[in-house]
Design a protein around this motif. Sequence first.
Motif, PDB file in Angstrom:
ATOM      1  N   SER A  21      43.499  32.753  48.148  1.00 41.97           N
ATOM      2  CA  SER A  21      43.295  32.100  46.185  1.00 41.97           C
ATOM      3  C   SER A  21      41.783  31.870  45.271  1.00 41.97           C
ATOM      4  N   GLU A  22      40.736  31.601  46.455  1.00 38.21           N
ATOM      5  CA  GLU A  22      39.140  31.450  45.971  1.00 38.21           C
ATOM      6  C   GLU A  22      38.896  32.433  45.595  1.00 38.21           C
ATOM      7  N   ILE A  23      39.674  34.343  45.728  1.00 40.13           N
ATOM      8  CA  ILE A  23      38.450  35.341  45.346  1.00 40.13           C
ATOM      9  C   ILE A  23      38.449  35.342  44.338  1.00 40.13           C
ATOM     10  N   ALA A  24      38.969  35.152  43.198  1.00 39.78           N
ATOM     11  CA  ALA A  24      39.751  35.210  42.296  1.00 39.78           C
ATOM     12  C   ALA A  24      38.299  34.909  41.089  1.00 39.78           C
ATOM     13  N   GLY A  25      38.185  33.517  41.922  1.00 40.26           N
ATOM     14  CA  GLY A  25      36.778  32.654  40.533  1.00 40.26           C
ATOM     15  C   GLY A  25      35.156  33.332  41.788  1.00 40.26           C
ATOM     16  N   HIS A  26      35.499  34.767  42.334  1.00 41.22           N
ATOM     17  CA  HIS A  26      33.964  34.479  42.950  1.00 41.22           C
ATOM     18  C   HIS A  26      34.075  36.179  42.390  1.00 41.22           C
ATOM     19  N   VAL A  27      32.719  36.856  42.230  1.00 38.93           N
ATOM     20  CA  VAL A  27      32.282  37.831  41.977  1.00 38.93           C
ATOM     21  C   VAL A  27      32.560  39.197  42.783  1.00 38.93           C
ATOM     22  N   THR A  29      33.433  39.246  47.444  1.00 34.25           N
ATOM     23  CA  THR A  29      33.766  38.646  47.811  1.00 34.25           C
ATOM     24  C   THR A  29      34.119  39.475  49.938  1.00 34.25           C
ATOM     25  N   THR A  30      33.077  38.914  50.619  1.00 34.80           N
ATOM     26  CA  THR A  30      33.599  39.572  51.943  1.00 34.80           C
ATOM     27  C   THR A  30      33.984  39.479  52.713  1.00 34.80           C
ATOM     28  N   VAL A  31      35.047  39.563  53.872  1.00 34.35           N
ATOM     29  CA  VAL A  31      36.343  39.561  54.815  1.00 34.35           C
ATOM     30  C   VAL A  31      35.417  40.135  56.017  1.00 34.35           C
ATOM     31  N   HIS A 172      28.774  32.500  43.571  1.00 36.00           N
ATOM     32  CA  HIS A 172      29.839  34.057  42.778  1.00 36.00           C
ATOM     33  C   HIS A 172      29.892  34.599  44.308  1.00 36.00           C
ATOM     34  N   LEU A 173      29.882  33.685  45.556  1.00 35.91           N
ATOM     35  CA  LEU A 173      29.887  34.543  46.104  1.00 35.91           C
ATOM     36  C   LEU A 173      31.076  34.453  47.545  1.00 35.91           C
ATOM     37  N   CYS A 174      32.019  34.519  48.018  1.00 33.85           N
ATOM     38  CA  CYS A 174      33.247  33.771  47.963  1.00 33.85           C
ATOM     39  C   CYS A 174      33.494  34.692  49.480  1.00 33.85           C
ATOM     40  N   ARG A 175      32.964  33.657  51.194  1.00 34.59           N
ATOM     41  CA  ARG A 175      32.962  34.123  52.062  1.00 34.59           C
ATOM     42  C   ARG A 175      33.962  34.388  53.091  1.00 34.59           C
ATOM     43  N   ILE A 176      34.926  35.120  53.489  1.00 36.94           N
ATOM     44  CA  ILE A 176      36.081  35.065  54.283  1.00 36.94           C
ATOM     45  C   ILE A 176      35.533  35.127  56.311  1.00 36.94           C
ATOM     46  N   THR A 177      35.756  34.793  57.270  1.00 36.36           N
ATOM     47  CA  THR A 177      35.329  34.715  58.457  1.00 36.36           C
ATOM     48  C   THR A 177      36.411  34.975  58.537  1.00 36.36           C
TER      49      THR A 177
END
Length: 299
Positions: A21-27, A29-31, A172-177
């Motif tokens: 759900s956090e992806i929409a708030g970032h320019v 996203t890395t998974v 601006h970066l969302c990191r999903i690990t």
Amino acid sequence: MMMHEHLNDIYITERLEARLSEIAGHVVTTVIAPMAYGKTTAIRHWQAQMAQAYPDAVILRQSIFNDSVGDFWRGFCRLLARSAPDLAEQLLKASFPLDLQGCGLVADIWEELRPAGSPSVWWILDDVHLLPSDALEPLVNSLSDGMEGFHLILLSRNRILTRSEEMRLGRHLCRITISDLALTESETWQYAKNCDLALNAEDAARMMEISEGWIGLIYLFFLSRARDGTWGFDAPDVFTLIDQVMLDPLSDQGRNCLRFARQGPILKNIRRQPTLPRKSRGRKPVRRWRKTKTFPVTT
């Protein structure tokens, strides 16, 4: 073979739902996680939710199949041609990696591509680890600099951005690990319940000791349990377990097709490991296993 109609249902944990759900708030996203941790499944799940919530949004999804930047660029242009054929034709004439002028042209494309009233344009790139490490840097830097409504989602087994690039992107970066994708013990219990499988405390502890939450491996154990009533913990190696739960139930033709695929280019970097991961020499089992890239299940 016992019947479990929900065994192949997608399982997304509440923790992972919150991160998605956090992806929409970032320019950007890395998974990032090793194979079979559910990267692609998670983003497909998110994509379906986004398409339902924002039906007019443009979502471009591209998979990388080799290390050729030329193939990558031509694939992107073919994808873009479905929505903006004239602009795609212009880009196809440009060389890649792009220079600053080329990146500016791509930025102009997004402005024309986004439908009126649509809040966002999403570009999903899967298996980015196959590209040269510096191939996307100028494009990421250009497209992530203040482009209203633009979002880039990058899926990879390995690190994508340098630390300096991550610092430049900042908030601006969302990191999903891997820690977001791996199952906890309580989540594994819930996954088993969803699949109509009875899991006791001893088996749950053993499963977590071996898998460390690696959902691809846990799914194999579930298949084994559903097929013959055993978890498959004592299989001599991972390929034996895969043969038992995925190949043996098939026809001869189906088995031959999958065995051929195992030897094909998609899995050519996977080598055989003699035993299932065990706790030995003080090393965590699944971590040792992952390093040898022995688990032939796509993400």
